[in-house]
Scaffold this active site. Sequence first.
Site, mmCIF file in Angstrom:
data_model
loop_
_atom_site.group_PDB
_atom_site.id
_atom_site.type_symbol
_atom_site.label_atom_id
_atom_site.label_comp_id
_atom_site.label_asym_id
_atom_site.label_seq_id
_atom_site.Cartn_x
_atom_site.Cartn_y
_atom_site.Cartn_z
ATOM 1 N N GLN A 25 3.247 3.631 -13.521
ATOM 2 C CA GLN A 25 2.422 2.796 -12.635
ATOM 3 C C GLN A 25 3.316 2.137 -11.569
ATOM 4 O O GLN A 25 3.120 0.970 -11.216
ATOM 5 C CB GLN A 25 1.678 1.722 -13.444
ATOM 6 C CG GLN A 25 0.454 2.231 -14.161
ATOM 7 C CD GLN A 25 -0.665 2.634 -13.184
ATOM 8 O OE1 GLN A 25 -0.768 2.133 -12.081
ATOM 9 N NE2 GLN A 25 -1.499 3.576 -13.620
ATOM 10 N N SER A 26 4.274 2.890 -11.058
ATOM 11 C CA SER A 26 5.283 2.298 -10.178
ATOM 12 C C SER A 26 4.718 1.865 -8.819
ATOM 13 O O SER A 26 4.199 2.680 -8.052
ATOM 14 C CB SER A 26 6.405 3.315 -9.952
ATOM 15 O OG SER A 26 7.233 2.902 -8.891
ATOM 16 N N ASN A 27 4.882 0.574 -8.519
ATOM 17 C CA ASN A 27 4.536 0.075 -7.184
ATOM 18 C C ASN A 27 5.519 0.607 -6.155
ATOM 19 O O ASN A 27 5.165 0.866 -5.013
ATOM 20 C CB ASN A 27 4.567 -1.457 -7.174
ATOM 21 C CG ASN A 27 3.572 -2.042 -8.149
ATOM 22 O OD1 ASN A 27 2.375 -1.833 -8.009
ATOM 23 N ND2 ASN A 27 4.063 -2.736 -9.169
ATOM 24 N N CYS A 48 6.973 3.534 -6.168
ATOM 25 C CA CYS A 48 6.594 4.905 -5.793
ATOM 26 C C CYS A 48 5.427 4.875 -4.802
ATOM 27 O O CYS A 48 5.425 5.592 -3.809
ATOM 28 C CB CYS A 48 6.210 5.722 -7.029
ATOM 29 S SG CYS A 48 7.651 6.235 -8.006
#
Length: 340
Positions: free
Chosen positions: A75-77, A79
Amino acid sequence: MKLLDLPRRIYTEFATPLEPMPRLSKALGGPEIWIKRDDQLGLAGGGNKTRKLEYVMAEALAAGAKAVMTVGAVQSNHCRLTLAAARREGLKCYLVVEERVQGSYSREASGNNFLFHLLGAERLFVSPFGADIKQSIAKARAAVKQETGAEPWFIPGGASNPLGATGYAAAVLELLGQCQQRQLAFDDIVVASGSGGTHGGLLAGKALFNWPGRILGISTRHPESVQAAHIAGLARETLAFLESDAAIPDAWVSVGDEWVGPGYSIPDASTLEAVNLFASEEGILLDPTYTGKTAAGLIGMIRRGDFSADDKVLFWHTGGWPALFAYGKDFPPNRPSASV
Ligand SMILES: Cc1ncc(COP(=O)(O)O)c(C=O)c1O
């Protein structure tokens, strides 16, 4: 000092709002709490990576990159925002998505994962739980090179190298300008401490601009000793990169690790309380992985008596609310509803 000479893209046309949170301050019985709204930075959904990417993308463009690759959790912000910046610049973007928690990757997941697809990531390379992330990155780079003939420009996780951290050294200058206009002085900043570019960059900014207050980092993953050593190293590297001979004494590096809870990205009761409290008292959205835990740290430190009633404490919001949509099960509906 090199700070003002570095190539920089502009992804936010304004200083992010600096707002008091009187209802939250009252609910917690003081101190005076303010918020720096980096959740309102530019690019898709805002958040701290936007400040770092202004410098990091400028470097990629100057090097003639046509495609970038970066790495983050499922759930990388980071990325999402790297992908949004790449879209803005007309570059391709490849993502390496690391399953840090067993079973946490789902191709159909909502939140940032949904946005990876909507924003048009060229490909998602998934590094499964237990795999060596360095090897996964190497394999992904080799695969793209074989397919396209060129390696993508690699941006490190969280854009947390000295160039990315420079975004937060510069943010100190922005804050000091706002404080001067309003005749405000903060005693403390409370901020999330993950891959470290935000916390380390703020410390570099404190040293560069002689800001006297404390910067209290709240770890979102690692134990205090590991995180503090990492932050001190990155802050000092950032100063060296900016050609400053200012120093960062060890005593400046403060990391609280009591609010990590069961592990990276897994909320506990204190995280959920913090997310609910910010939403219900101030209408502000936090995420369960970073800002929720950081706010839990702020609340925990207040209850522990770490601040005096007349202290002015700045909660530096680092964004991340798009991830909330992947955590619906932790926030079941709790309001009355009726058919009419
Ligand atoms: C919303 C949010 N806040 C805080 C952080 C932590 O910032 P840093 O990685 O610079 O330590 C991250 C990192 O991904 C994030 O996404």
